[in-house]
Design an enzyme around this catalytic site. Structure first.
Site: not given
Length: 409
Positions: A104, A169
Site C-alpha cells: 500500500d 486494490d
C-alpha cells in the site's frame, strides 16, 4: 475535454456547488486538525462507537489520505493554514519511503507526497517518491507477474493459507511506479506497473468485467492457485469498493500507457458497475453487489446475520466518481454516460443522506462507508479515504467545468 458536455446556463450553479463543498471541507478539516491536537504521528482514519476520532500510526495503509485531503482542500481554497498542516502531516510520513512490508505504499506516499510535489515542486518530495517506488518494487515477482499485496492470506472457508496473494486494490499503487519512471527515466518501474496491470487484467477481471478481490499465485510456477475474497460477501461476489479500485486503476493505467486494452477494461468495468440492477438510484452502491443473492454464500457463517442489512459504501461511490470523471475524457463511447454518472454520484454524496452536518461525524465529510463486514470492522462509519476521493472528484469536476485538463494543477 468535455466542453460539449457543459451547459453554460448551469456553469455558475455547478461552480457554486463545488465552492460550497470545498468551503464545507475546509471547515471540517480545520476542526479535525484541532481534534488531532497537531499530533502528526497519529493519522485520522474513522470514528469509534462513541463518535470519537480513531487514528492510526504511519504504517497503516490509510495514513496518506488525511494529508492528501489537506492538499486538495488547500489547492482549491488557497488557505495557507491548510498548506502548513498538509506539509507537516506529509513530512511525518518520510520514513515510509523505505517501507516494504505490504503493497500500500502507493496509497501512503502518492496521495500525500504525490500531491505535495505536484503543488510545490519541492525536489526533496520527488526524491522521497522515487525511493518509495524502489521500495514498492521489491514486492514484484517476475514469476507471478505481480506485486505481492499481503505477505500471506488465510481463506475463510477452509483455513487455507496462500503465500502470494494479490488484491484488486493493488492497481491503485501503480501510479507511484509510473511517476517514478517518468521522473527518473528508469523504465523498470514502468515495466513492473504494466506487467502487474496485464496480469490483473487476465486473472482478476472476470469475463463479464466484474472482479475478484483476491487472486493467489504459486511462487514457483506463477499459476493461479485461488480466487477468493477478504472483504466482499463471497468468493464469487463483487465487492463494490474492489470494483471501484479496478475502474480507477485501469483508467489511470490507460492514462500512463495509452494502451487500448486498459481503456477497454476500464470502460467495461464501468459499464458493469452502472448497469447492475442492485445499484441504487442514487448510484451509491451497497458494500457488495451480490449480498444475500442466490448462488453467493458468505465465507464466514458467523457474520451472516450482519449482512441482513444492506449497508451502503460511500467510499466506493467517491472512488468511482473520481475515476469516471477521468474515464469520460478518454473515450467517445459512453463518455457522456460516465460524466453524468459521476456528477450524480457527487450530488448524492454531498446531499443530506451522506454528507455530515458540520461538527459531527468526527469531522469527517462523508457518512455511511464500510471497511470490512467480514472482519466486523468499520461498519457504517466515516472513512478517511472516502473523504479523500470525494475531494479529488470535486477537484476533477471543477477542472472540467473550467475546460481544463483533468490532471492539471
Amino acid at each position: 475535454m468535455l466542453v460539449a458536455f457543459r451547459n453554460d446556463n448551469r456553469d455558475s450553479k455547478n461552480k457554486m456547488f463545488v465552492e460550497d463543498n470545498f468551503q464545507y471541507a475546509q471547515r471540517q478539516l480545520k476542526a479535525m486538525l484541532q481534534d488531532t491536537k497537531n499530533n502528526t504521528t497519529s493519522f485520522p482514519r474513522s470514528i469509534n462507537e462513541a463518535g470519537k476520532l480513531v487514528s492510526t500510526d504511519m504504517y497503516d495503509w490509510t495514513s496518506g489520505f488525511f494529508p492528501g485531503s489537506l492538499w486538495y482542500a488547500y489547492e482549491y481554497t488557497k488557505d495557507t493554514t491548510l498548506k502548513t498542516a498538509a506539509t507537516k502531516w506529509t513530512e511525518g510520513l518520510a520514513p515510509l519511503q523505505y517501507f516494504t512490508r505490504h503493497h500500500d505504499l502507493g496509497f501512503m506516499m502518492y496521495c500525500s507526497y504525490g500531491n505535495a510535489y505536484r503543488l510545490t515542486g519541492n525536489k526533496s518530495y520527488r526524491d522521497i517518491l522515487v525511493q518509495s517506488a524502489k521500495s514498492l518494487s521489491t514486492r514484484f515477482s517476475p514469476v507471478t507477474g505481480s506485486i505481492k499485496s499481503w505477505n500471506s492470506f488465510k481463506t475463510w472457508h477452509d483455513n487455507k493459507t496462500y503465500n502470494f496473494p494479490v488484491i484488486i486494490d493493488n492497481m491503485m499503487n501503480l501510479e507511484l511506479l509510473f511517476f517514478a519512471s517518468k521522473i527518473t527515466g528508469d523504465t523498470s518501474f514502468r515495466h513492473i506497473a504494466v506487467t502487474h496491470a496485464l496480469t490483473a487484467m487476465k486473472n482478476q477481471v472476470r469475463p463479464d468485467f466484474s472482479t475478484f478481490h483476491v487472486v493467489c499465485y504459486d511462487t514457483i510456477t506463477g499459476a493461479v492457485t485461488g480466487r477468493e475474497t477478504a472483504q466482499g460477501y463471497a468468493d464469487n461476489s463483487t465487492w463494490s469498493r474492489g470494483q471501484a479500485w479496478g475502474i480507477y486503476g485501469f483508467t489511470m493505467t490507460y492514462r500512463e500507457t495509452k494502451d487500448p486494452r486498459f481503456l477497454e477494461t476500464a470502460q467495461k468495468m464501468a459499464d458493469w458497475y452502472l448497469s447492475q440492477a442492485e445499484l441504487p438510484k442514487d448510484k451509491v452502491p451497497y458494500w457488495d453487489f451480490n449480498t444475500m443473492e442466490a448462488g453467493y454464500v458468505p465465507g464466514i457463517k458467523s457474520y451472516a446475520k450482519k449482512v441482513t442489512v444492506k449497508y451502503r459504501d460511500a467510499s466506493a461511490a467517491a472512488i468511482t466518481a473520481s475515476a469516471l470523471f477521468e474515464l469520460s475524457t478518454y473515450t467517445g463511447r459512453n463518455a457522456k454516460t460516465y460524466y453524468k454518472a459521476a456528477v450524480q454520484m457527487l450530488e448524492s454524496l454531498t446531499g443530506p443522506a451522506y454528507k455530515a452536518l458540520p461538527g459531527t461525524n468526527g469531522n469527517f465529510l462523508l457518512k455511511h462507508s464500510v471497511g470490512s463486514i467480514p472482519h466486523n470492522s468499520e461498519i457504517d462509519v466515516p472513512l478517511v479515504y472516502a473523504d479523500y476521493y470525494l475531494l479529488e472528484a470535486l477537484m476533477r469536476y471543477n477542472r472540467l467545468l473550467e475546460g481544463k485538463n483533468i490532471m492539471s494543477n
